[in-house]
Motif scaffolding. Structure first.
Motif, PDB file in Angstrom:
ATOM      1  N   GLY A  39       0.799  -1.227   0.000  1.00 54.58           N
ATOM      2  CA  GLY A  39       0.000   0.000   0.000  1.00 54.58           C
ATOM      3  C   GLY A  39       0.827   1.271   0.000  1.00 54.58           C
ATOM      4  N   GLU A  40       0.179   2.320  -0.492  1.00 57.06           N
ATOM      5  CA  GLU A  40       0.804   3.637  -0.655  1.00 57.06           C
ATOM      6  C   GLU A  40       1.417   4.169   0.648  1.00 57.06           C
ATOM      7  N   GLN A  41       0.866   3.738   1.782  1.00 54.52           N
ATOM      8  CA  GLN A  41       1.372   4.215   3.065  1.00 54.52           C
ATOM      9  C   GLN A  41       2.846   3.867   3.274  1.00 54.52           C
ATOM     10  N   SER A  42       3.327   2.852   2.532  1.00 52.61           N
ATOM     11  CA  SER A  42       4.732   2.456   2.685  1.00 52.61           C
ATOM     12  C   SER A  42       5.703   3.411   2.001  1.00 52.61           C
ATOM     13  N   LYS A  43       5.179   4.319   1.182  1.00 50.27           N
ATOM     14  CA  LYS A  43       6.086   5.243   0.488  1.00 50.27           C
ATOM     15  C   LYS A  43       6.408   6.432   1.385  1.00 50.27           C
ATOM     16  N   ASN A  44       6.952   6.165   2.560  1.00 48.68           N
ATOM     17  CA  ASN A  44       7.237   7.262   3.477  1.00 48.68           C
ATOM     18  C   ASN A  44       8.700   7.271   3.899  1.00 48.68           C
ATOM     19  N   ILE A  45       9.071   8.308   4.604  1.00 47.02           N
ATOM     20  CA  ILE A  45      10.481   8.537   4.950  1.00 47.02           C
ATOM     21  C   ILE A  45      11.026   7.432   5.872  1.00 47.02           C
ATOM     22  N   ASP A  46      10.179   6.891   6.742  1.00 47.95           N
ATOM     23  CA  ASP A  46      10.667   5.845   7.643  1.00 47.95           C
ATOM     24  C   ASP A  46      10.972   4.561   6.874  1.00 47.95           C
ATOM     25  N   ALA A  47      10.074   4.194   5.969  1.00 44.71           N
ATOM     26  CA  ALA A  47      10.297   2.999   5.156  1.00 44.71           C
ATOM     27  C   ALA A  47      11.560   3.168   4.312  1.00 44.71           C
ATOM     28  N   PHE A  48      11.760   4.379   3.814  1.00 42.22           N
ATOM     29  CA  PHE A  48      12.954   4.705   3.026  1.00 42.22           C
ATOM     30  C   PHE A  48      14.219   4.480   3.859  1.00 42.22           C
ATOM     31  N   TYR A  49      14.215   5.017   5.052  1.00 40.32           N
ATOM     32  CA  TYR A  49      15.379   4.847   5.937  1.00 40.32           C
ATOM     33  C   TYR A  49      15.595   3.374   6.273  1.00 40.32           C
ATOM     34  N   ASN A  50      14.506   2.664   6.507  1.00 40.15           N
ATOM     35  CA  ASN A  50      14.617   1.223   6.815  1.00 40.15           C
ATOM     36  C   ASN A  50      15.259   0.442   5.670  1.00 40.15           C
ATOM     37  N   LEU A  51      14.965   0.810   4.428  1.00 43.83           N
ATOM     38  CA  LEU A  51      15.598   0.119   3.303  1.00 43.83           C
ATOM     39  C   LEU A  51      17.108   0.330   3.334  1.00 43.83           C
ATOM     40  N   HIS A  52      17.527   1.527   3.685  1.00 43.69           N
ATOM     41  CA  HIS A  52      18.970   1.772   3.801  1.00 43.69           C
ATOM     42  C   HIS A  52      19.570   0.919   4.922  1.00 43.69           C
ATOM     43  N   THR A  53      18.842   0.820   6.017  1.00 44.36           N
ATOM     44  CA  THR A  53      19.318  -0.031   7.123  1.00 44.36           C
ATOM     45  C   THR A  53      19.471  -1.466   6.643  1.00 44.36           C
ATOM     46  N   GLU A  54      18.457  -1.971   5.940  1.00 45.40           N
ATOM     47  CA  GLU A  54      18.519  -3.353   5.426  1.00 45.40           C
ATOM     48  C   GLU A  54      19.697  -3.525   4.473  1.00 45.40           C
ATOM     49  N   ALA A  55      19.870  -2.568   3.584  1.00 43.96           N
ATOM     50  CA  ALA A  55      20.962  -2.659   2.603  1.00 43.96           C
ATOM     51  C   ALA A  55      22.312  -2.684   3.320  1.00 43.96           C
ATOM     52  N   LEU A  56      22.462  -1.844   4.334  1.00 46.59           N
ATOM     53  CA  LEU A  56      23.729  -1.809   5.079  1.00 46.59           C
ATOM     54  C   LEU A  56      23.932  -3.097   5.862  1.00 46.59           C
ATOM     55  N   LYS A  57      22.870  -3.544   6.534  1.00 47.85           N
ATOM     56  CA  LYS A  57      22.995  -4.778   7.334  1.00 47.85           C
ATOM     57  C   LYS A  57      23.287  -5.985   6.463  1.00 47.85           C
ATOM     58  N   ASN A  58      22.773  -5.984   5.234  1.00 43.28           N
ATOM     59  CA  ASN A  58      23.010  -7.109   4.342  1.00 43.28           C
ATOM     60  C   ASN A  58      24.291  -6.946   3.514  1.00 43.28           C
ATOM     61  N   GLY A  59      25.073  -5.933   3.845  1.00 40.20           N
ATOM     62  CA  GLY A  59      26.396  -5.804   3.229  1.00 40.20           C
ATOM     63  C   GLY A  59      26.383  -5.389   1.774  1.00 40.20           C
ATOM     64  N   LEU A  60      25.339  -4.682   1.328  1.00 43.46           N
ATOM     65  CA  LEU A  60      25.360  -4.194  -0.054  1.00 43.46           C
ATOM     66  C   LEU A  60      26.461  -3.159  -0.218  1.00 43.46           C
ATOM     67  N   ASP A  61      27.215  -3.263  -1.311  1.00 51.65           N
ATOM     68  CA  ASP A  61      28.230  -2.265  -1.614  1.00 51.65           C
ATOM     69  C   ASP A  61      27.878  -1.596  -2.934  1.00 51.65           C
ATOM     70  N   ARG A  62      28.821  -0.796  -3.435  1.00 55.91           N
ATOM     71  CA  ARG A  62      28.516  -0.031  -4.652  1.00 55.91           C
ATOM     72  C   ARG A  62      28.332  -0.907  -5.883  1.00 55.91           C
ATOM     73  N   ASN A  63      28.745  -2.151  -5.770  1.00 54.61           N
ATOM     74  CA  ASN A  63      28.615  -3.095  -6.877  1.00 54.61           C
ATOM     75  C   ASN A  63      27.442  -4.058  -6.665  1.00 54.61           C
TER      76      ASN A  63
END
Lengths: 357, 357
Positions: free
Chosen positions: A69-93
């Protein structure tokens, strides 16, 4: 399977449209990525997440599921995706995969655009509506004061559209997607518009669906190639969106689907265009088709001033004057500044016309 | 006044460096903007906000003041800037002015990069350190798991550097800025490096300051023109930053200034480079200059594993291996992957060397 190449200012990418291509996702990846993070929502995860995951080496992959749902397009969800990406070790590649409808695509795309200042992502749309949002690189989240206010232009590396996923769509999501297809026909092609009005959404064949989506993506691709950053012709894609976005904001996101709100906005654009250009447009034909296909039109009872206020925070507004996309005729869009008093009058006469129809 | 043109992939912009040019800001605006929002911090607002405001038509201008310090580069402050921009009626034809140091520039620049998917902004740096961050278009906020993790590459439309504002800098901010200038000399020019080591920061003349800043901006401009998105040579600008960022994160942002942490990182890069390339580098000269100019060096007592962990979330890390920028000799930077065990050994031997020196 069909392919459409889209040339963005930074790179070209391929939109692939076909049946059962979700299970061959790896062949659409343009590089050997160090890690892959799939972002999807609860609804889509149940249906398709495993199919995609099974296709990518286990040691590389992780996934993150957001509420639907549209409610997920918010600043907190955005920040959480960055947290997930960092925790899962995503790098520039690394790669982000946006598996879902427009909400997932916009949110995950914006996370990719900003993670370490931008990593690759691909769009894997699972709704008709997302044929539009998945092409062209517009990514964003909503601000409480306006839709899609925080975002980037950041084209994907590929779009993989498996039309078999569309069989799981609910009626309202089919309606939502078809409003954008109708919009593309209105902007670009009168004959196609009339042929679309012959479609009945509840008896839609896979063949028709593919044909309509291919058409919509081609219209979209040509426009975004000509004007990636919306300084000119790309504005035309906002036909129906000035009022549509305001209705969504006024009702609270998610009450109507995006396309259901846009459908009302399209009618309004025809209504205003007829007056301004002194032409006759197929307002009644479109109204009847929308009504026959169960679009909620009679919910249109709003305070005009509140709507105008919402419209003013639209991104096309310049110097506090609302700019609408109109049609000189079908296939010939134009933009026009409309002052507040005229707009109020149009909203009132539109309201009467819709109630009367 | 001197000017340096920087060619970004999307547009060219001018860096203007001179005395008392803050009061003529309007002449540096490249367009007739509908509205102008100045973003600055408490410290800078007291000193310079009125000067800038008096120079732009009242009916167009608004301003927003954030708390001074690295802590302001967070997601909430970012969202608040969007709220301010929306409340003040900024549209796609509006301008954001980043008046302040690197924190203001990074935060306001990222807000501009994402407001309605990107509007114009100009950098008006008021610190020496910001000579570096204001050029090249790197904008970002911090994530709690890593510095500058959320951002874009988004070049400004102009950089207006009034060196008279530098007279109000505190000693630690002069030290902070000079660490980046030393870094640029180490990357690019051995003679300039040695001439800089003859400078005493507490007796710095305006002429020296301008000369050093011009040099730093020229080095920076050439590198970002060659590699805007940091896929190659731009990485060299991170000399000293792998350990520097880790120290900042480990101590908590704001305990040391950015440049003070980078100074330690530069020494560490020299230390590692000497071993890896079997060369003799001016570690002692730099150490003594830093000590003489009151850089806090002996605070270096960290847990190596914790530091390595922080380094791994550095954006240059690929596949979980830390990539450091090193020097084959002064003026000849290179990148090198270093495994965890080697890194730990280097940190231990560096610690002993710094304590011993």
């Amino acid at each position: 399977m069909e392919e459409i190449r889209v040339r963005s200012t930074s790179h070209s990418y391929i939109v692939s449209i076909g049946e059962k291509i979700l299970s061959q996702l790896e062949q659409f990846l343009t590089e050997d990525y160090s890690r892959v993070l799939i972002i999807t929502d609860e609804t889509v995860a149940d249906l398709y997440l495993d199919i995609v995951k099974n296709n990518i080496p286990k040691e590389k992959i992780s996934s993150h599921i957001i509420p639907a749902g549209e409610q997920s397009k918010n600043i907190d969800a955005f920040y959480n995706l960055h947290t997930e990406a960092l925790k899962n070790g995503l790098d520039r590649n690394s790669l982000i995969v946006a598996l879902g409808g427009g909400v997932v695509g916009d949110l995950a795309g914006f996370a990719a655009a900003t993670y370490m200042r931008g990593i690759d992502y691909i769009q894997v749309p699972t709704t008709i509506l997302a044929h539009d949002s998945s092409v062209g690189g517009k990514v964003a989240i909503n601000h409480e004061l306006g839709k899609n206010m925080i975002g980037n232009f950041y084209p994907p590396r590929a779009v993989v559209f498996d039309v078999t996923t569309l069989q799981s769509l609910k009626d309202k999501d089919i309606r939502s997607g078809y409003a954008e297809l109708i919009k593309e026909a209105l902007i670009d092609d009168e004959a196609f518009f009339h042929s679309m009005l012959k479609t009945e959404l509840n008896t839609l064949s896979n063949k028709q669906l593919q044909e309509h989506i291919m058409f919509g993506i081609k219209v979209k691709a040509l426009i975004v190639e000509a004007d990636e950053k919306e300084s000119g012709v790309r504005k035309y894609l906002n036909l129906g969106h000035t009022l549509g976005h305001a209705i969504e904001a006024e009702l609270g996101y998610g009450t109507l689907t995006h396309g259901e709100a846009i459908a009302i906005g399209l009618l309004f654009a025809l209504h205003v265009s007829e007056d301004i250009y002194g032409v006759s447009l197929p307002f009644n034909d479109l109204y009847q088709w929308l009504e026959k296909n169960d679009y909620p039109l009679n919910t249109f009872q709003f305070n005009e001033d509140a709507l105008i206020n919402k419209m003013k925070s639209d991104k096309k507004t310049i110097d506090n004057t609302i700019q609408m996309v109109l049609l000189e005729k079908i296939g010939t869009p134009a933009t026009k500044e409309i002052n507040d008093q005229d707009l109020k009058n149009y909203l009132q006469s539109f309201n009467q016309r819709v109630v009367r129809e």
